[in-house]
Design a protein around this motif. Structure first.
Motif, PDB file in Angstrom:
ATOM      1  N   UNK A  61     -22.383   8.306  79.146  1.00 55.57           N
ATOM      2  CA  UNK A  61     -22.275   9.709  78.604  1.00 55.57           C
ATOM      3  C   UNK A  61     -22.829  10.372  78.086  1.00 55.57           C
ATOM      4  N   UNK A  62     -22.081  10.037  76.768  1.00 53.53           N
ATOM      5  CA  UNK A  62     -22.467  10.811  75.463  1.00 53.53           C
ATOM      6  C   UNK A  62     -23.669  10.451  74.602  1.00 53.53           C
ATOM      7  N   UNK A  63     -23.584   8.356  74.571  1.00 56.70           N
ATOM      8  CA  UNK A  63     -24.575   8.229  74.474  1.00 56.70           C
ATOM      9  C   UNK A  63     -26.434   8.104  74.868  1.00 56.70           C
ATOM     10  N   UNK A  64     -25.995   8.752  76.128  1.00 58.48           N
ATOM     11  CA  UNK A  64     -26.543   9.190  76.982  1.00 58.48           C
ATOM     12  C   UNK A  64     -27.462  10.471  76.808  1.00 58.48           C
ATOM     13  N   UNK A  65     -26.103  11.540  76.531  1.00 58.66           N
ATOM     14  CA  UNK A  65     -26.790  12.653  75.889  1.00 58.66           C
ATOM     15  C   UNK A  65     -27.810  12.707  74.901  1.00 58.66           C
ATOM     16  N   UNK A  66     -27.128  12.112  73.974  1.00 52.15           N
ATOM     17  CA  UNK A  66     -27.576  12.123  72.405  1.00 52.15           C
ATOM     18  C   UNK A  66     -28.987  11.390  72.440  1.00 52.15           C
ATOM     19  N   UNK A  67     -29.599  10.404  73.171  1.00 51.91           N
ATOM     20  CA  UNK A  67     -30.684  10.169  73.326  1.00 51.91           C
ATOM     21  C   UNK A  67     -31.788  10.889  74.042  1.00 51.91           C
ATOM     22  N   UNK A  68     -30.863  12.193  75.548  1.00 55.28           N
ATOM     23  CA  UNK A  68     -31.885  12.353  75.717  1.00 55.28           C
ATOM     24  C   UNK A  68     -32.693  14.136  74.041  1.00 55.28           C
ATOM     25  N   UNK A  74     -39.928  16.883  73.026  1.00 57.42           N
ATOM     26  CA  UNK A  74     -41.433  16.325  73.450  1.00 57.42           C
ATOM     27  C   UNK A  74     -41.448  17.384  75.284  1.00 57.42           C
ATOM     28  N   UNK A  75     -40.302  17.406  75.966  1.00 59.87           N
ATOM     29  CA  UNK A  75     -40.057  17.549  76.758  1.00 59.87           C
ATOM     30  C   UNK A  75     -41.300  17.248  77.845  1.00 59.87           C
ATOM     31  N   UNK A  76     -41.061  15.792  77.546  1.00 59.38           N
ATOM     32  CA  UNK A  76     -42.563  14.940  78.917  1.00 59.38           C
ATOM     33  C   UNK A  76     -40.968  13.762  79.678  1.00 59.38           C
ATOM     34  N   UNK A  77     -41.321  14.337  80.488  1.00 58.93           N
ATOM     35  CA  UNK A  77     -40.073  13.219  81.525  1.00 58.93           C
ATOM     36  C   UNK A  77     -40.182  12.519  81.893  1.00 58.93           C
ATOM     37  N   UNK A  78     -41.165  11.485  81.626  1.00 57.71           N
ATOM     38  CA  UNK A  78     -41.299  10.042  81.598  1.00 57.71           C
ATOM     39  C   UNK A  78     -41.091   9.942  80.659  1.00 57.71           C
ATOM     40  N   UNK A  79     -40.459  10.064  78.898  1.00 57.39           N
ATOM     41  CA  UNK A  79     -40.055   9.841  78.677  1.00 57.39           C
ATOM     42  C   UNK A  79     -38.626   9.970  78.042  1.00 57.39           C
ATOM     43  N   UNK A  80     -38.196  10.781  79.193  1.00 56.40           N
ATOM     44  CA  UNK A  80     -36.922  10.858  79.019  1.00 56.40           C
ATOM     45  C   UNK A  80     -36.409  10.348  80.491  1.00 56.40           C
ATOM     46  N   UNK A  81     -37.287   9.827  81.510  1.00 52.84           N
ATOM     47  CA  UNK A  81     -37.196   9.274  82.128  1.00 52.84           C
ATOM     48  C   UNK A  81     -36.577   7.427  81.898  1.00 52.84           C
ATOM     49  N   UNK A  82     -37.957   7.269  80.919  1.00 51.16           N
ATOM     50  CA  UNK A  82     -37.541   5.500  80.543  1.00 51.16           C
ATOM     51  C   UNK A  82     -36.030   5.844  79.171  1.00 51.16           C
ATOM     52  N   UNK A  83     -35.968   6.800  78.777  1.00 51.38           N
ATOM     53  CA  UNK A  83     -34.440   6.616  78.626  1.00 51.38           C
ATOM     54  C   UNK A  83     -32.781   6.393  79.141  1.00 51.38           C
ATOM     55  N   UNK A  89     -29.839   0.382  83.106  1.00 54.06           N
ATOM     56  CA  UNK A  89     -29.705  -1.233  82.942  1.00 54.06           C
ATOM     57  C   UNK A  89     -28.644  -1.588  82.360  1.00 54.06           C
ATOM     58  N   UNK A  90     -28.228  -1.483  80.921  1.00 54.73           N
ATOM     59  CA  UNK A  90     -27.643  -1.474  80.566  1.00 54.73           C
ATOM     60  C   UNK A  90     -26.312  -0.903  81.037  1.00 54.73           C
ATOM     61  N   UNK A  91     -25.839   0.045  82.098  1.00 51.73           N
ATOM     62  CA  UNK A  91     -24.887   0.383  82.742  1.00 51.73           C
ATOM     63  C   UNK A  91     -25.373   0.241  84.608  1.00 51.73           C
ATOM     64  N   UNK A  92     -24.809  -0.717  84.779  1.00 49.89           N
ATOM     65  CA  UNK A  92     -25.517  -0.740  86.006  1.00 49.89           C
ATOM     66  C   UNK A  92     -24.505   0.395  87.592  1.00 49.89           C
TER      67      UNK A  92
END
Length: 535
Positions: A61-68, A74-83, A89-92
């Motif tokens: 959760x902390x790692x995903x929050x930092x990446x977002x 850029x406020x790009x939802x596509x980029x955030x969705x990819x993250x 994929x790393x955490x099923x």
């Protein structure tokens, strides 16, 4: 209520259907599982999935929050969705992610949709109380510089299952089930093999058991603890179908054997035989029903087994089946009883025939034949004691008038009343006979002429005062009787002579006016008076 619950308990029903060996194996498996659970509770043998998953999920959760936070400028939802997709994929176990701006969060999650949502967030996200994250729902703030831009909501797969099928897939549950199945089978096979060595029947060689099977008597060998060691073939034939397997059982727990012995095991024959070191025999022992449902009558013998050191090692019980002999004895007793009953009936019939042959059928007095037979016995007894023999002749006065006026039925009643009153005046040793018609005779032994006259007078008075009342016919005339008494020493008398003398005295009473007693010999004035009277 408890017995009813036990009767419908499936485990109780299953236990009753299982063999003793199966129940023992289930008990050992249950004990093993309980020990494992206790060790896990105290030592933590099994890993705590919640404790393991908590730090990992917090790190994700902390790692995903930092990446977002890095890609949000850029406020790009596509980029955030990819993250977020790369993180899933790393955490099923990460099932859903939602990003909310600070403005939508303050307005309420239920009023405004999230800025971005990945996965079925409504299914996996449970809003934690007091905004504190849980093991399945974690909230991480997103900072934009020094200010909070929003939050990331992460919904994870539940650590603990929510369904029965889910629990069955748990490693701990699978381990317990595997232990129960494989362990139960292993315990069963091991105990089965072990009990073959512990079977008390193995203490007796096969050749000895075969020799015992040739005996016609039922035989049972028990040890000092009362456990059955051996049962021969004849004994198994005596037992009901559901009790033939007795090896290893306590003799005191066999209903077929103990239902007639009482409730105190100390008084059982084998207990007494081993305690008193002597043979105990029960001659009339009734055992339970056999395979055909018939009670068995047995002769039970308990013989203690003693070794060379005079130590009791067990007891041999022998059962001699005497059921058929008992049945024959009962039939014989019934036959003897029937014969005794028949004999008594024959004797009663003989007595009745003797009475009918010796008695007058109307009055019950002796008839002439039986009177003279009994008179011979009386004469002998009187002669032995030098006693007198006395005859009293009696005749109903004017008897013909009863028959003429009232009929023969009333005449018969008069004769029966006369016989009854005459019998009341007799002793047990006296003889009363109906000579014929309305004429009776009484024979006395050992009585003087005066005594005989007094006795006859009492009888005459009784007839005069009671006979008419006993007849119960108010129209009948007075009933009276005339008497003649004669007494002679036995040495000088013949029965017919004495009867003739008594009859002369009776004739004199009738000539003298009836309803009186006259004795023989007559006084001189009596004879002259009688001669002057008309016949």
């Amino acid at each position: 209520m408890k017995s009813f619950l036990r009767s419908i308990n499936p485990f109780s029903l299953l236990a009753r259907r299982m063999s003793p060996l199966g129940r023992l194996a289930v008990g050992l498996v249950s004990l093993t599982v309980c020990l494992l659970l206790m060790l896990d509770f105290t030592l933590g043998l099994f890993p705590d999935r919640v404790a393991q998953a908590k730090p990992l999920r917090q790190a994700v959760a902390q790692g995903l929050g930092a990446q977002v936070a890095l890609v949000l400028p850029s406020e790009s939802k596509t980029l955030v969705s990819d993250v977020i997709t790369q993180a899933q994929l790393r955490t099923p176990e990460l099932r859903s992610v939602a990003i909310r701006t600070l403005a939508s969060q303050s307005a309420g999650a239920g009023n405004m949709p999230p800025w971005l949502e990945i996965g079925d967030h409504a299914k996996y996200w449970e809003a934690p109380a007091n905004d504190r994250s849980t093991i399945n729902s974690i909230r991480v703030p997103i900072m934009a510089g020094a200010q909070q831009w929003g939050v990331v909501e992460l919904g994870f797969e539940p650590v603990t299952p929510k369904t029965l099928f889910g629990w069955l897939k748990e490693p701990v549950i699978l381990g317990i089930l595997s232990m129960g199945t494989l362990g139960g089978l292993a315990f069963y096979l091991y105990l089965r093999r072990a009990l073959q060595f512990l079977d008390p029947t193995n203490a007796v060689p096969e050749r000895v058991r075969a020799a015992f099977d040739t005996l016609s008597e039922g035989l049972m060998v028990i040890d000092t603890k009362g456990l059955v060691v051996l049962v021969n073939e004849a004994m198994r034939n005596l037992l009901p179908a559901n009790q033939k397997h007795l090896n290893g059982r306590g003799a005191a727990s066999i209903p077929w054997l103990t239902e007639s012995l009482g409730a105190d095991p100390a008084l059982y024959p084998w207990s007494r035989a081993m305690r008193e070191n002597r043979v105990i025999t029960l001659e009339a022992f009734v055992a339970g029903a056999d395979s055909k449902g018939q009670k068995r009558h047995l002769v039970l013998k308990a013989n203690p087994i003693v070794d060379n050191r005079e130590q009791t090692r067990g007891c041999i019980l022998t059962f001699d089946d005497v059921t058929q002999l008992q049945q024959v004895n009962e039939k014989l007793k019934a036959t003897l009883k029937a014969l005794e009953t028949s004999k008594a009936e024959v004797q009663n019939k003989a007595v009745e025939l003797q009475r009918l042959a010796s008695r007058d059928p109307l009055t019950g007095c002796l008839n002439r034949r039986s009177f003279f037979e009994a008179l011979d016995v009386m004469r002998k007894a009187a002669g032995d004691k030098q006693q007198n023999l006395t005859f009293v002749m009696c005749d109903v006065d004017h008897f013909k008038s009863f028959n003429d006026r009232f009929g023969h039925a009333v005449g018969d009643q008069v004769l029966q009343i006369m016989a009854k009153l005459l019998q009341e005046g007799c002793r047990e040793s006296d003889l009363l006979v109906r000579m014929g018609g309305e004429e009776f005779c009484i024979a006395f032994r050992g009585m003087s002429l005066v005594q005989a006259r007094e006795r006859a007078e009492r009888i005459r008075q009784s007839i005069e005062t009671r006979a008419c009342v006993m007849l119960g016919n108010p129209q009948a005339q007075r009933i009276t009787a005339s008497f003649g008494v004669a007494t002679l020493p036995v040495a000088t008398v013949e029965p017919k002579q004495l009867l003739e003398l008594a009859d002369q005295a009776l004739y004199a009473s009738k000539r003298g006016g009836r309803n009186r007693v006259t004795t023989w010999p007559f006084a001189q004035e009596q004879e002259e008076e009688f001669d002057a009277m008309p016949v």
